[in-house]
Design an enzyme around this catalytic site. Structure first.
Site, PDB file in Angstrom:
ATOM      1  N   ASN A  10       0.737  -1.351  -0.028  1.00  0.00           N
ATOM      2  CA  ASN A  10       0.092   0.047  -0.013  1.00  0.00           C
ATOM      3  C   ASN A  10       0.980   1.338  -0.017  1.00  0.00           C
ATOM      4  OD1 ASN A  10      -1.664   2.010   0.383  1.00  0.00           O
ATOM      5  ND2 ASN A  10      -2.200   1.526   2.633  1.00  0.00           N
ATOM      6  N   TRP A  11       0.905   2.036  -1.305  1.00  0.00           N
ATOM      7  CA  TRP A  11       1.880   2.985  -1.202  1.00  0.00           C
ATOM      8  C   TRP A  11       1.420   4.339  -0.605  1.00  0.00           C
ATOM      9  CZ3 TRP A  11       3.573   2.306  -7.169  1.00  0.00           C
ATOM     10  CH2 TRP A  11       4.013   1.272  -7.382  1.00  0.00           C
ATOM     11  N   LYS A  12       0.184   4.238  -0.101  1.00  0.00           N
ATOM     12  CA  LYS A  12      -0.610   5.492   0.555  1.00  0.00           C
ATOM     13  C   LYS A  12      -0.468   6.569  -0.375  1.00  0.00           C
ATOM     14  CE  LYS A  12       0.583   3.423   4.896  1.00  0.00           C
ATOM     15  NZ  LYS A  12       0.166   3.534   6.367  1.00  0.00           N
ATOM     16  N   HIS A  96      -9.128   0.647   5.125  1.00  0.00           N
ATOM     17  CA  HIS A  96      -8.041   0.647   5.937  1.00  0.00           C
ATOM     18  C   HIS A  96      -8.034   1.696   7.280  1.00  0.00           C
ATOM     19  CE1 HIS A  96      -3.897   2.295   6.440  1.00  0.00           C
ATOM     20  NE2 HIS A  96      -3.486   1.134   5.700  1.00  0.00           N
ATOM     21  N   GLU A  98      -6.483   4.025   8.145  1.00  0.00           N
ATOM     22  CA  GLU A  98      -6.344   5.467   8.097  1.00  0.00           C
ATOM     23  C   GLU A  98      -7.919   6.221   7.369  1.00  0.00           C
ATOM     24  OE1 GLU A  98      -2.907   5.505   5.685  1.00  0.00           O
ATOM     25  OE2 GLU A  98      -1.958   4.756   7.536  1.00  0.00           O
ATOM     26  N   GLU A 168      -5.173  -5.646  10.505  1.00  0.00           N
ATOM     27  CA  GLU A 168      -4.063  -4.498  10.751  1.00  0.00           C
ATOM     28  C   GLU A 168      -4.495  -3.792  11.882  1.00  0.00           C
ATOM     29  OE1 GLU A 168      -2.393  -3.238   6.845  1.00  0.00           O
ATOM     30  OE2 GLU A 168      -3.997  -2.084   7.140  1.00  0.00           O
ATOM     31  N   GLY A 174       2.378   1.806  10.892  1.00  0.00           N
ATOM     32  CA  GLY A 174       3.295   2.903  10.753  1.00  0.00           C
ATOM     33  C   GLY A 174       4.113   3.256  11.911  1.00  0.00           C
ATOM     34  N   SER A 214       3.611  -2.446  10.279  1.00  0.00           N
ATOM     35  CA  SER A 214       5.025  -2.630  10.401  1.00  0.00           C
ATOM     36  C   SER A 214       5.924  -3.799  10.260  1.00  0.00           C
ATOM     37  CB  SER A 214       5.516  -2.186  11.966  1.00  0.00           C
ATOM     38  OG  SER A 214       4.820  -0.727  12.372  1.00  0.00           O
ATOM     39  N   GLY A 235       3.089  -1.378   4.148  1.00  0.00           N
ATOM     40  CA  GLY A 235       2.947   0.197   4.106  1.00  0.00           C
ATOM     41  C   GLY A 235       4.331   0.714   3.610  1.00  0.00           C
ATOM     42  N   GLY A 236       5.185   1.269   4.543  1.00  0.00           N
ATOM     43  CA  GLY A 236       6.302   1.799   4.408  1.00  0.00           C
ATOM     44  C   GLY A 236       7.474   0.958   3.773  1.00  0.00           C
TER      45      GLY A 236
END
Ligand code: PEP
Length: 251
Positions: A10-12, A96, A98, A168, A174, A214, A235-236
């Site tokens: 997920n590149w956000k 998600h 967010e 998640e 994150g 993470s 993510g990251g």
């Protein structure tokens, strides 16, 4: 039948167009020999079609990170399921954390999006997960059950073949605080039990449940070794070719 193994990134709201294309090209070069594993990337919506064009015929599928639940209409700034499909996306991320906690999406919104996605032949990746304060109060199972039951309301057993669930825990996204493999596996096992209660043992056994929060090259092995962890949503660490490939290629 074995459960599908899915590694999703997920590149956000990161990556300009050329950066996105370079990342995809690097990933495509590194996944030619990964066997049955599925790789999915969720780029920012403006680049979804370009990324999907590059991925056509490869082992990497593309999804969008969000969409509206209506087919079209006066919804300024939103993306419709028709556009998701038209861009060449197979998947859609729904709920998600967010979206839930920054943009106020409710379980009802999540459910409407799930139903719209299925109607449009787009496969939902439904994200569920508890907040830190909910875990500390012993409410994890209650929260997961509510999110799974409400998210899947109206989905038939047949349609479950096109559903992916991502666990998640919000406290792990994150933050660098990954859930231990045991904590994650227990939550996945519980989610599968909830799905069994709604449908049957076979449906529960086949639904892929991904872990997100993470995930990094140095913790993927312990997570992926667990019985109920069928892959990851990253993510990251999905923003760099090397780190995402190290995750995808875990032994
Ligand atoms: C995510 O965005 O879904 C996620 C899990 O992020 P990270 O891997 O950075 O915790």
């Amino acid at each position: 039948m074995a459960r599908r193994k899915i590694f999703a990134g997920n590149w956000k709201m990161y990556k300009k167009r050329q950066e996105a294309l370079d990342l995809v090209k690097g990933l495509l070069a590194g996944i030619a020999d990964i066997g049955e594993r599925e790789v999915v990337v969720f780029p920012p919506s403006p680049w979804a079609k370009d990324v999907a064009d590059l991925c056509r015929g490869s082992q990497m599928a593309v999804g969008m990170q969000n969409m509206h639940f209506e087919q079209e209409g006066a919804f300024t700034g939103e993306v419709s399921p028709l556009m998701v499909k038209d861009a060449g996306c197979r998947y859609i991320l729904i709920g998600h954390s967010e979206r839930r906690h920054v943009f106020g999406e409710t379980d009802d919104d999540v459910n409407k999006k799930v139903m719209t996605a299925l109607k449009n032949d787009i496969e939902p990746v439904i994200c569920v997960g508890e907040l830190l304060k909910e875990r500390e109060k012993g409410l994890t199972e209650e929260v997961l059950k509510r999110q799974v039951v409400k998210g899947l309301a109206g989905v038939s057993a047949e349609q479950m073949k096109n559903i992916v669930i991502a666990y998640e825990p919000v406290w792990a996204i994150g933050t660098g605080k990954v859930a231990t493999p045991d904590i994650a596996d227990e939550a996945h096992r519980f989610i599968r039990k909830v799905v069994e209660g709604l449908y049957d043992a076979k449906t529960a056994d086949l639904v892929p449940v991904l872990y997100g929060g993470s995930v990094k090259p140095d913790n993927i092995a312990g997570l992926f070794a667990k019985e109920h962890i069928d892959g990851v949503l990253v993510g990251g660490a999905s923003l760099k070719v090397d780190s995402f490939l190290d995750i995808v290629r875990v032994k």
